[in-house]
Write an enzyme that holds these catalytic residues in place. Sequence first.
Site, PDB file in Angstrom:
ATOM      1  N   TYR A  92       0.631   4.297   3.298  1.00  0.00           N
ATOM      2  CA  TYR A  92       1.316   3.037   2.977  1.00  0.00           C
ATOM      3  C   TYR A  92       2.742   3.325   2.501  1.00  0.00           C
ATOM      4  O   TYR A  92       3.700   2.710   2.969  1.00  0.00           O
ATOM      5  CB  TYR A  92       0.518   2.323   1.881  1.00  0.00           C
ATOM      6  CG  TYR A  92       1.125   1.035   1.370  1.00  0.00           C
ATOM      7  CD1 TYR A  92       0.964  -0.156   2.075  1.00  0.00           C
ATOM      8  CD2 TYR A  92       1.835   1.001   0.165  1.00  0.00           C
ATOM      9  CE1 TYR A  92       1.501  -1.346   1.594  1.00  0.00           C
ATOM     10  CE2 TYR A  92       2.371  -0.185  -0.320  1.00  0.00           C
ATOM     11  CZ  TYR A  92       2.199  -1.358   0.395  1.00  0.00           C
ATOM     12  OH  TYR A  92       2.727  -2.524  -0.088  1.00  0.00           O
ATOM     13  N   SER A 109       8.307  -2.015  -0.337  1.00  0.00           N
ATOM     14  CA  SER A 109       7.572  -1.872  -1.592  1.00  0.00           C
ATOM     15  C   SER A 109       8.248  -0.811  -2.455  1.00  0.00           C
ATOM     16  O   SER A 109       8.877   0.110  -1.927  1.00  0.00           O
ATOM     17  CB  SER A 109       6.138  -1.423  -1.309  1.00  0.00           C
ATOM     18  OG  SER A 109       5.486  -1.089  -2.519  1.00  0.00           O
TER      19      SER A 109
HETATM   20  P1  NDP Z   1      -1.842 -10.583   1.427  1.00  0.00           P
HETATM   21  O1  NDP Z   1      -2.905  -9.692   1.974  1.00  0.00           O
HETATM   22  O2  NDP Z   1      -2.116 -11.373   0.193  1.00  0.00           O
HETATM   23  O3  NDP Z   1      -1.355 -11.579   2.585  1.00  0.00           O
HETATM   24  C1  NDP Z   1      -1.086 -11.047   3.841  1.00  0.00           C
HETATM   25  C2  NDP Z   1      -0.763 -12.154   4.833  1.00  0.00           C
HETATM   26  O4  NDP Z   1      -0.514 -11.545   6.095  1.00  0.00           O
HETATM   27  C3  NDP Z   1      -1.915 -13.115   5.060  1.00  0.00           C
HETATM   28  O5  NDP Z   1      -1.384 -14.345   5.459  1.00  0.00           O
HETATM   29  C4  NDP Z   1      -2.670 -12.439   6.201  1.00  0.00           C
HETATM   30  O6  NDP Z   1      -3.469 -13.363   6.942  1.00  0.00           O
HETATM   31  C5  NDP Z   1      -1.514 -11.905   7.038  1.00  0.00           C
HETATM   32  N1  NDP Z   1      -1.875 -10.708   7.795  1.00  0.00           N
HETATM   33  C6  NDP Z   1      -2.404  -9.557   7.318  1.00  0.00           C
HETATM   34  N2  NDP Z   1      -2.591  -8.687   8.322  1.00  0.00           N
HETATM   35  C7  NDP Z   1      -2.177  -9.306   9.454  1.00  0.00           C
HETATM   36  C8  NDP Z   1      -2.135  -8.926  10.821  1.00  0.00           C
HETATM   37  N3  NDP Z   1      -2.579  -7.728  11.229  1.00  0.00           N
HETATM   38  N4  NDP Z   1      -1.647  -9.807  11.718  1.00  0.00           N
HETATM   39  C9  NDP Z   1      -1.211 -11.018  11.320  1.00  0.00           C
HETATM   40  N5  NDP Z   1      -1.236 -11.448  10.045  1.00  0.00           N
HETATM   41  C10 NDP Z   1      -1.720 -10.588   9.122  1.00  0.00           C
HETATM   42  O7  NDP Z   1      -0.599  -9.605   1.218  1.00  0.00           O
HETATM   43  P2  NDP Z   1       0.673  -9.662   0.230  1.00  0.00           P
HETATM   44  O8  NDP Z   1       1.263 -11.000   0.214  1.00  0.00           O
HETATM   45  O9  NDP Z   1       0.307  -9.002  -1.036  1.00  0.00           O
HETATM   46  O10 NDP Z   1       1.629  -8.644   0.989  1.00  0.00           O
HETATM   47  C11 NDP Z   1       2.625  -9.044   1.916  1.00  0.00           C
HETATM   48  C12 NDP Z   1       3.588  -7.884   2.108  1.00  0.00           C
HETATM   49  O11 NDP Z   1       4.148  -7.538   0.858  1.00  0.00           O
HETATM   50  C13 NDP Z   1       2.945  -6.613   2.661  1.00  0.00           C
HETATM   51  O12 NDP Z   1       3.826  -5.986   3.578  1.00  0.00           O
HETATM   52  C14 NDP Z   1       2.779  -5.747   1.436  1.00  0.00           C
HETATM   53  O13 NDP Z   1       2.780  -4.376   1.753  1.00  0.00           O
HETATM   54  C15 NDP Z   1       4.016  -6.143   0.663  1.00  0.00           C
HETATM   55  N6  NDP Z   1       3.926  -5.847  -0.763  1.00  0.00           N
HETATM   56  C16 NDP Z   1       2.982  -6.428  -1.549  1.00  0.00           C
HETATM   57  C17 NDP Z   1       2.914  -6.112  -2.881  1.00  0.00           C
HETATM   58  C18 NDP Z   1       1.913  -6.715  -3.790  1.00  0.00           C
HETATM   59  O14 NDP Z   1       1.798  -6.242  -4.939  1.00  0.00           O
HETATM   60  N7  NDP Z   1       1.158  -7.743  -3.412  1.00  0.00           N
HETATM   61  C19 NDP Z   1       3.841  -5.151  -3.492  1.00  0.00           C
HETATM   62  C20 NDP Z   1       4.797  -4.601  -2.567  1.00  0.00           C
HETATM   63  C21 NDP Z   1       4.821  -4.938  -1.264  1.00  0.00           C
HETATM   64  P3  NDP Z   1      -4.786 -12.851   7.775  1.00  0.00           P
HETATM   65  O15 NDP Z   1      -5.471 -11.838   6.908  1.00  0.00           O
HETATM   66  O16 NDP Z   1      -5.585 -14.084   8.015  1.00  0.00           O
HETATM   67  O17 NDP Z   1      -4.262 -12.264   9.044  1.00  0.00           O
END
Ligand code: NDP
Length: 258
Positions: A158, A145
């Site tokens: 984070y 990020s």
């Molecule tokens: P979302 O929360 O929209 O999606 C996360 C995905 O990961 C879902 O499919 C969720 O499914 C799964 N997930 C979450 N926790 C777990 C877990 N403990 N075990 C297995 N699966 C898990 O997140 P984003 O797409 O926004 O973020 C993805 C990555 O991008 C992260 O690392 C985030 O830090 C990074 N990021 C995001 C930004 C943003 O603005 N959106 C900016 C910069 C970085 P489920 O909950 O069913 O497990």
Amino acid sequence: NSRWSLAGKTALVTGGTRGIGCAVVEELAGLGAVVHTCSRNEAELNQQLQEWSSKGFTVTGSVCDMSSRPQREQLMENVSSLFSGKLNILVNNVGTNYPKPTIEYTPEDYSMIMSTNLESSYHMCQLAHPLLKASGYGSIVFISSVAGLVHTSIGSIYSATKGAMNQLTKNLACEWAVDNIRSNSVAPWVIKTSLIEKLKQIIDGDKFTSDVESRTPLKRLGEANEVSSLVAFLCMPAASYITGQTITVDGGFSVNGF
Ligand code: NDP
């Protein structure tokens, strides 16, 4: 041209049911890779798997909580048997955030964010190493990020996990180059996903969005498929000399000094 293709490559993308992970699954599969993904919610996972199959993508999935060490080990066992012990691409995408002022974070918050974001990615790299090496052509991509590069007001734990990922990217790039494994980090700024929707409920969401838009030269939030395109490129033979890098996808935010 095979330099711009992922045909025949095997990939593991963690957290593929929503947001950036979902876009990465679709991007890699659309370019010809065979993809395995995971999430915690079984119903949502099965629904996505059906949707991908109807789009003609080769994607399988496991239910796995990435914050659990035994579940990560089980996931890698599934991947190893599915892909005959060979993995070309590991995308460490799972991550979470609970923004609070630093002095309000509890020990439980600290462990939860650290284990979900950093420890899980570190351990997945350890588990994947023999498979990446066996494939003869391995690529690790961390979803980091911009918060790991500069201060943002969305939580210091984070940000520390993302900063550590950017360093880990460099260490693995050098340590595992001998095994023909590359390691890169993709650092997005604010992307429209369910994570951001959740964040906007905790803080003042409207102010957050307008602050982000005003500080971002391209004057808008990003889309998940604007991140997945870079992830896919980094895994291609076309990127074969790129390793150890952290590349932002941020509409110019991190270079906007004033
Ligand atoms: P979302 O929360 O929209 O999606 C996360 C995905 O990961 C879902 O499919 C969720 O499914 C799964 N997930 C979450 N926790 C777990 C877990 N403990 N075990 C297995 N699966 C898990 O997140 P984003 O797409 O926004 O973020 C993805 C990555 O991008 C992260 O690392 C985030 O830090 C990074 N990021 C995001 C930004 C943003 O603005 N959106 C900016 C910069 C970085 P489920 O909950 O069913 O497990």
